[in-house]
Design an enzyme around this catalytic site. Sequence first.
Site, PDB file in Angstrom:
ATOM      1  N   SER A 222       0.835  -1.209   0.000  1.00 46.83           N
ATOM      2  CA  SER A 222       0.000   0.000   0.000  1.00 46.83           C
ATOM      3  C   SER A 222       0.865   1.253   0.000  1.00 46.83           C
TER       4      SER A 222
ATOM      5  N   PHE B  10      -2.744  10.305  -0.538  1.00 47.92           N
ATOM      6  CA  PHE B  10      -3.700  10.647  -1.595  1.00 47.92           C
ATOM      7  C   PHE B  10      -5.085  10.789  -0.989  1.00 47.92           C
TER       8      PHE B  10
ATOM      9  N   GLY C 251     -17.530   7.703  -0.555  1.00 44.74           N
ATOM     10  CA  GLY C 251     -16.507   6.676  -0.751  1.00 44.74           C
ATOM     11  C   GLY C 251     -16.529   6.174  -2.178  1.00 44.74           C
TER      12      GLY C 251
ATOM     13  N   ILE D   4      -7.229   7.489   4.815  1.00 43.29           N
ATOM     14  CA  ILE D   4      -6.120   7.852   3.930  1.00 43.29           C
ATOM     15  C   ILE D   4      -4.829   7.141   4.362  1.00 43.29           C
TER      16      ILE D   4
ATOM     17  N   CYS E  62      -5.263   8.133 -11.854  1.00 44.31           N
ATOM     18  CA  CYS E  62      -4.252   7.633 -10.898  1.00 44.31           C
ATOM     19  C   CYS E  62      -4.672   6.249 -10.411  1.00 44.31           C
ATOM     20  N   LEU E  63      -5.987   6.098 -10.175  1.00 39.66           N
ATOM     21  CA  LEU E  63      -6.473   4.813  -9.660  1.00 39.66           C
ATOM     22  C   LEU E  63      -6.222   3.693 -10.656  1.00 39.66           C
TER      23      LEU E  63
ATOM     24  N   GLU F  46      -9.532   1.251  -3.364  1.00 44.45           N
ATOM     25  CA  GLU F  46      -9.281   1.401  -4.809  1.00 44.45           C
ATOM     26  C   GLU F  46     -10.487   0.920  -5.622  1.00 44.45           C
ATOM     27  N   GLY F  47     -11.686   1.105  -5.079  1.00 38.59           N
ATOM     28  CA  GLY F  47     -12.907   0.620  -5.724  1.00 38.59           C
ATOM     29  C   GLY F  47     -13.265  -0.733  -5.146  1.00 38.59           C
ATOM     30  N   THR F  48     -14.488  -0.828  -4.585  1.00 34.86           N
ATOM     31  CA  THR F  48     -14.862  -2.099  -3.943  1.00 34.86           C
ATOM     32  C   THR F  48     -15.076  -3.180  -5.008  1.00 34.86           C
TER      33      THR F  48
HETATM   34  P1  TGC Z   1     -18.111   8.790 -14.593  1.00 29.58           P
HETATM   35  O1  TGC Z   1     -19.171   9.751 -15.040  1.00 29.58           O
HETATM   36  O2  TGC Z   1     -18.164   7.364 -15.039  1.00 29.58           O
HETATM   37  O3  TGC Z   1     -16.677   9.372 -14.980  1.00 29.58           O
HETATM   38  C1  TGC Z   1     -16.282  10.713 -14.694  1.00 29.58           C
HETATM   39  C2  TGC Z   1     -15.109  11.048 -15.593  1.00 29.58           C
HETATM   40  O4  TGC Z   1     -14.004  10.194 -15.287  1.00 29.58           O
HETATM   41  C3  TGC Z   1     -13.647   9.416 -16.444  1.00 29.58           C
HETATM   42  N1  TGC Z   1     -13.257   8.087 -15.948  1.00 29.58           N
HETATM   43  C4  TGC Z   1     -11.991   7.696 -15.869  1.00 29.58           C
HETATM   44  N2  TGC Z   1     -10.851   8.296 -16.227  1.00 29.58           N
HETATM   45  C5  TGC Z   1      -9.710   7.627 -16.013  1.00 29.58           C
HETATM   46  N3  TGC Z   1      -9.668   6.410 -15.424  1.00 29.58           N
HETATM   47  C6  TGC Z   1     -10.795   5.769 -15.031  1.00 29.58           C
HETATM   48  N4  TGC Z   1     -10.745   4.592 -14.430  1.00 29.58           N
HETATM   49  C7  TGC Z   1     -12.041   6.411 -15.262  1.00 29.58           C
HETATM   50  N5  TGC Z   1     -13.329   6.092 -15.007  1.00 29.58           N
HETATM   51  C8  TGC Z   1     -14.064   7.138 -15.432  1.00 29.58           C
HETATM   52  C9  TGC Z   1     -14.886   9.394 -17.312  1.00 29.58           C
HETATM   53  O5  TGC Z   1     -14.575   9.184 -18.668  1.00 29.58           O
HETATM   54  C10 TGC Z   1     -15.429  10.810 -17.077  1.00 29.58           C
HETATM   55  O6  TGC Z   1     -14.637  11.717 -17.816  1.00 29.58           O
HETATM   56  P2  TGC Z   1     -15.301  13.056 -18.446  1.00 29.58           P
HETATM   57  O7  TGC Z   1     -14.165  13.704 -19.166  1.00 29.58           O
HETATM   58  O8  TGC Z   1     -16.414  12.574 -19.330  1.00 29.58           O
HETATM   59  O9  TGC Z   1     -15.810  13.866 -17.282  1.00 29.58           O
HETATM   60  O10 TGC Z   1     -18.041   8.880 -13.002  1.00 29.58           O
HETATM   61  P3  TGC Z   1     -19.056   8.381 -11.906  1.00 29.58           P
HETATM   62  O11 TGC Z   1     -19.247   9.518 -10.956  1.00 29.58           O
HETATM   63  O12 TGC Z   1     -20.267   7.761 -12.545  1.00 29.58           O
HETATM   64  O13 TGC Z   1     -18.226   7.261 -11.123  1.00 29.58           O
HETATM   65  C11 TGC Z   1     -17.757   6.145 -11.735  1.00 29.58           C
HETATM   66  C12 TGC Z   1     -17.138   5.180 -10.705  1.00 29.58           C
HETATM   67  C13 TGC Z   1     -18.188   4.697  -9.714  1.00 29.58           C
HETATM   68  C14 TGC Z   1     -16.620   4.017 -11.510  1.00 29.58           C
HETATM   69  C15 TGC Z   1     -15.992   5.893  -9.929  1.00 29.58           C
HETATM   70  O14 TGC Z   1     -16.490   6.902  -9.143  1.00 29.58           O
HETATM   71  C16 TGC Z   1     -15.207   4.935  -9.080  1.00 29.58           C
HETATM   72  O15 TGC Z   1     -14.295   4.296  -9.556  1.00 29.58           O
HETATM   73  N6  TGC Z   1     -15.522   4.838  -7.750  1.00 29.58           N
HETATM   74  C17 TGC Z   1     -14.701   4.083  -6.807  1.00 29.58           C
HETATM   75  C18 TGC Z   1     -13.949   5.055  -5.940  1.00 29.58           C
HETATM   76  C19 TGC Z   1     -12.560   4.578  -5.621  1.00 29.58           C
HETATM   77  O16 TGC Z   1     -12.020   3.677  -6.253  1.00 29.58           O
HETATM   78  N7  TGC Z   1     -11.941   5.211  -4.670  1.00 29.58           N
HETATM   79  C20 TGC Z   1     -10.595   4.885  -4.323  1.00 29.58           C
HETATM   80  C21 TGC Z   1     -10.017   5.898  -3.377  1.00 29.58           C
HETATM   81  S1  TGC Z   1      -8.259   5.856  -3.291  1.00 29.58           S
HETATM   82  C22 TGC Z   1      -7.916   4.439  -2.478  1.00 29.58           C
HETATM   83  O17 TGC Z   1      -8.728   3.642  -2.168  1.00 29.58           O
HETATM   84  C23 TGC Z   1      -6.501   4.234  -2.178  1.00 29.58           C
HETATM   85  S2  TGC Z   1      -6.139   2.825  -1.283  1.00 29.58           S
HETATM   86  C24 TGC Z   1      -4.483   2.993  -1.346  1.00 29.58           C
HETATM   87  C25 TGC Z   1      -3.687   1.881  -0.850  1.00 29.58           C
HETATM   88  O18 TGC Z   1      -3.443   1.871   0.367  1.00 29.58           O
HETATM   89  O19 TGC Z   1      -3.203   1.070  -1.691  1.00 29.58           O
HETATM   90  P1  FAD Z   2     -19.255   2.787   0.490  1.00 33.51           P
HETATM   91  O1  FAD Z   2     -19.025   3.525  -0.782  1.00 33.51           O
HETATM   92  O2  FAD Z   2     -20.145   3.400   1.500  1.00 33.51           O
HETATM   93  O3  FAD Z   2     -19.798   1.340   0.123  1.00 33.51           O
HETATM   94  C1  FAD Z   2     -20.407   0.485   1.093  1.00 33.51           C
HETATM   95  C2  FAD Z   2     -20.954  -0.749   0.334  1.00 33.51           C
HETATM   96  O4  FAD Z   2     -21.932  -0.331  -0.639  1.00 33.51           O
HETATM   97  C3  FAD Z   2     -19.850  -1.475  -0.456  1.00 33.51           C
HETATM   98  O5  FAD Z   2     -20.084  -2.857  -0.381  1.00 33.51           O
HETATM   99  C4  FAD Z   2     -20.062  -0.997  -1.879  1.00 33.51           C
HETATM  100  O6  FAD Z   2     -19.634  -1.944  -2.848  1.00 33.51           O
HETATM  101  C5  FAD Z   2     -21.579  -0.824  -1.919  1.00 33.51           C
HETATM  102  N1  FAD Z   2     -22.014   0.154  -2.936  1.00 33.51           N
HETATM  103  C6  FAD Z   2     -21.691   1.474  -3.022  1.00 33.51           C
HETATM  104  N2  FAD Z   2     -22.262   2.028  -4.106  1.00 33.51           N
HETATM  105  C7  FAD Z   2     -22.974   1.049  -4.712  1.00 33.51           C
HETATM  106  C8  FAD Z   2     -23.766   0.989  -5.904  1.00 33.51           C
HETATM  107  N3  FAD Z   2     -23.960   2.063  -6.704  1.00 33.51           N
HETATM  108  N4  FAD Z   2     -24.361  -0.192  -6.217  1.00 33.51           N
HETATM  109  C9  FAD Z   2     -24.166  -1.299  -5.447  1.00 33.51           C
HETATM  110  N5  FAD Z   2     -23.423  -1.300  -4.316  1.00 33.51           N
HETATM  111  C10 FAD Z   2     -22.823  -0.148  -3.971  1.00 33.51           C
HETATM  112  N6  FAD Z   2      -9.171   6.360   0.069  1.00 33.51           N
HETATM  113  C11 FAD Z   2      -8.371   7.369  -0.375  1.00 33.51           C
HETATM  114  O7  FAD Z   2      -8.823   8.330  -0.971  1.00 33.51           O
HETATM  115  N7  FAD Z   2      -7.019   7.303  -0.144  1.00 33.51           N
HETATM  116  C12 FAD Z   2      -6.434   6.273   0.510  1.00 33.51           C
HETATM  117  O8  FAD Z   2      -5.202   6.260   0.681  1.00 33.51           O
HETATM  118  C13 FAD Z   2      -7.261   5.216   1.003  1.00 33.51           C
HETATM  119  N8  FAD Z   2      -6.710   4.207   1.741  1.00 33.51           N
HETATM  120  C14 FAD Z   2      -7.545   3.300   2.345  1.00 33.51           C
HETATM  121  C15 FAD Z   2      -7.019   2.380   3.254  1.00 33.51           C
HETATM  122  C16 FAD Z   2      -7.858   1.481   3.906  1.00 33.51           C
HETATM  123  C17 FAD Z   2      -7.286   0.537   4.919  1.00 33.51           C
HETATM  124  C18 FAD Z   2      -9.245   1.463   3.611  1.00 33.51           C
HETATM  125  C19 FAD Z   2     -10.173   0.481   4.271  1.00 33.51           C
HETATM  126  C20 FAD Z   2      -9.773   2.365   2.696  1.00 33.51           C
HETATM  127  C21 FAD Z   2      -8.941   3.305   2.071  1.00 33.51           C
HETATM  128  N9  FAD Z   2      -9.474   4.292   1.221  1.00 33.51           N
HETATM  129  C22 FAD Z   2      -8.663   5.297   0.754  1.00 33.51           C
HETATM  130  C23 FAD Z   2     -10.913   4.407   1.040  1.00 33.51           C
HETATM  131  C24 FAD Z   2     -11.506   3.395   0.062  1.00 33.51           C
HETATM  132  O9  FAD Z   2     -11.196   3.717  -1.257  1.00 33.51           O
HETATM  133  C25 FAD Z   2     -13.018   3.352   0.309  1.00 33.51           C
HETATM  134  O10 FAD Z   2     -13.213   2.680   1.554  1.00 33.51           O
HETATM  135  C26 FAD Z   2     -13.754   2.645  -0.794  1.00 33.51           C
HETATM  136  O11 FAD Z   2     -13.698   3.378  -2.004  1.00 33.51           O
HETATM  137  C27 FAD Z   2     -15.239   2.390  -0.426  1.00 33.51           C
HETATM  138  O12 FAD Z   2     -15.835   3.517   0.107  1.00 33.51           O
HETATM  139  P2  FAD Z   2     -16.662   3.402   1.495  1.00 33.51           P
HETATM  140  O13 FAD Z   2     -15.782   2.726   2.487  1.00 33.51           O
HETATM  141  O14 FAD Z   2     -17.164   4.755   1.799  1.00 33.51           O
HETATM  142  O15 FAD Z   2     -17.851   2.418   1.160  1.00 33.51           O
END
Ligand code: TGC
Ligand code: FAD
Length: 392
Positions: free
Chosen positions: A98, A136, A144, A170, A246-247, A371-373
């Site tokens: 991570s 980040f 989330g 974070i 970035c993701l 990084e996306g569930t």
């Molecule tokens: P949507 O309308 O689909 O897209 C908005 C704009 O983004 C573009 N796009 C992308 N661009 C690059 N890479 C991708 N993977 C992309 N996916 C979409 C899309 O083309 C659009 O561009 P534009 O120019 O038309 O505006 O967006 P949405 O709001 O419907 O959401 C889509 C969804 C649900 C897939 C997205 O929100 C998502 O992936 N949600 C999950 C959130 C997530 O992964 N969070 C992670 C936080 S960071 C983390 O967890 C770090 S853990 C670190 C560690 O310890 O390793």
């Molecule tokens: P929620 O979005 O509330 O989701 C809860 C449940 O609902 C999940 O099962 C999900 O799949 C489901 N769900 C949500 N939406 C839908 C839908 N439309 N349809 C069906 N099911 C749905 N984030 C950062 O920005 N930076 C980091 O460095 C980072 N590090 C992390 C480290 C750890 C240890 C953890 C646990 C998380 C970290 N995260 C970080 C956050 C992580 O990316 C979020 O936890 C994750 O994206 C899910 O968001 P949430 O926890 O709010 O769950």
Amino acid sequence: MKPDLFQAPDYYQLDELLSEEHKMVRDAARSWVKREVSPIIEDFAQRAEFPKQIISGLAEIGAFGPYIPEEYGGAGLDQISYGLIMQEIERGDSGVRSTSSVQSSLVMYPIWKYGSEEQRKKYLPKLASGEFIGCFGLTEPDHGSNPAGMTTNFKDMGDHYLLNGAKLWISNAPFADIAVVWAKNEEGRIYGLVVERGMEGFSTPETHNKWSLRASATGELIFDNVKVPKENLLPNKSGLGAPLGCLDSARYGIAWGAIGAAMDCYDTALRYAKERIQFDKPIGATQLQQKKLAEMITEITKAQLLAWRLGVLRNEGKATSAQISMAKRNNVEMAIKIAREARQILGGMGITGEYSIMRHMMNLESVITYEGTHDIHLLITGMDITGMSAFK
Ligand code: TGC
Ligand code: FAD
């Protein structure tokens, strides 16, 4: 903890698909993990502490910016080498991977891709050497899976920006020197800003009591009227696509990393099954345990092929975000299932810190969520093949 006797499974001779450079990079990371991570990681996980002493070693094996050009201090490697480094590090611990993922793909990548030349020169060499650690900030308490709804915001005050809001979950936040923070401007457009530790109104409280990723520090980012210099805004990309880009890079690394955790669980369980005698014969000679082990190596092999092919596509600039989602989702689920099965093969011993399996299993509960569930990645595949979004 038991001595690290890890032997990497390669059932389909995938080494033949790797270049000499890939193998050299992989083997250097593998021996470093054996030497520097395996002997200490259980203790740090039990104490819920990140082992800061390994930061310089991570930099030396190229784990901070493997694919960032050498002119900025990166290792200048290709995507397969990047993946192999993530695999080896996560073989040791997902929390250590991570730290490397966040530093490389979520901090160095946006500065490299969306930053100005001055920002690249200012931050990238220090991040590559481990002198600076970054984090980040995308996720918020109420946003989330749906980061588009974020409320963290900044206002143009003429000579600086005023940043307000909060980020949750974070990685690296409690000790990071800088944070790449995603926030909306007054028009609601998302931008990345580099926030530095020490800026007034910026705090990073640690999140305690995690049962998962215990050797990784997690925290909040709180912005209370933080004055951010204008030159800290990443100028070259805005909108949700910027953090999602970035993701893509980090999710790709996780697809490889999960294989490392799975390989370690499989290797441990295989060795144990050959040695553990019950009813006067090794448990590995029973059909039930062989079924578990045979299915594990089959799934690991499939995951290795998926990751390798995705790496080739990324090297050619052809991988899509949806392909990356499929690999992240499949490989993490594969690893978590293997960890659960492997734990059972070890019986009661499987729940102790003498072996790495239970730690991997608990870590993977975060990896399947961040990084996306798992669900979100399935919906990304669903949207890609049907052309219809089921998110909203
Ligand atoms: P949507 O309308 O689909 O897209 C908005 C704009 O983004 C573009 N796009 C992308 N661009 C690059 N890479 C991708 N993977 C992309 N996916 C979409 C899309 O083309 C659009 O561009 P534009 O120019 O038309 O505006 O967006 P949405 O709001 O419907 O959401 C889509 C969804 C649900 C897939 C997205 O929100 C998502 O992936 N949600 C999950 C959130 C997530 O992964 N969070 C992670 C936080 S960071 C983390 O967890 C770090 S853990 C670190 C560690 O310890 O390793
Ligand atoms: P929620 O979005 O509330 O989701 C809860 C449940 O609902 C999940 O099962 C999900 O799949 C489901 N769900 C949500 N939406 C839908 C839908 N439309 N349809 C069906 N099911 C749905 N984030 C950062 O920005 N930076 C980091 O460095 C980072 N590090 C992390 C480290 C750890 C240890 C953890 C646990 C998380 C970290 N995260 C970080 C956050 C992580 O990316 C979020 O936890 C994750 O994206 C899910 O968001 P949430 O926890 O709010 O769950």
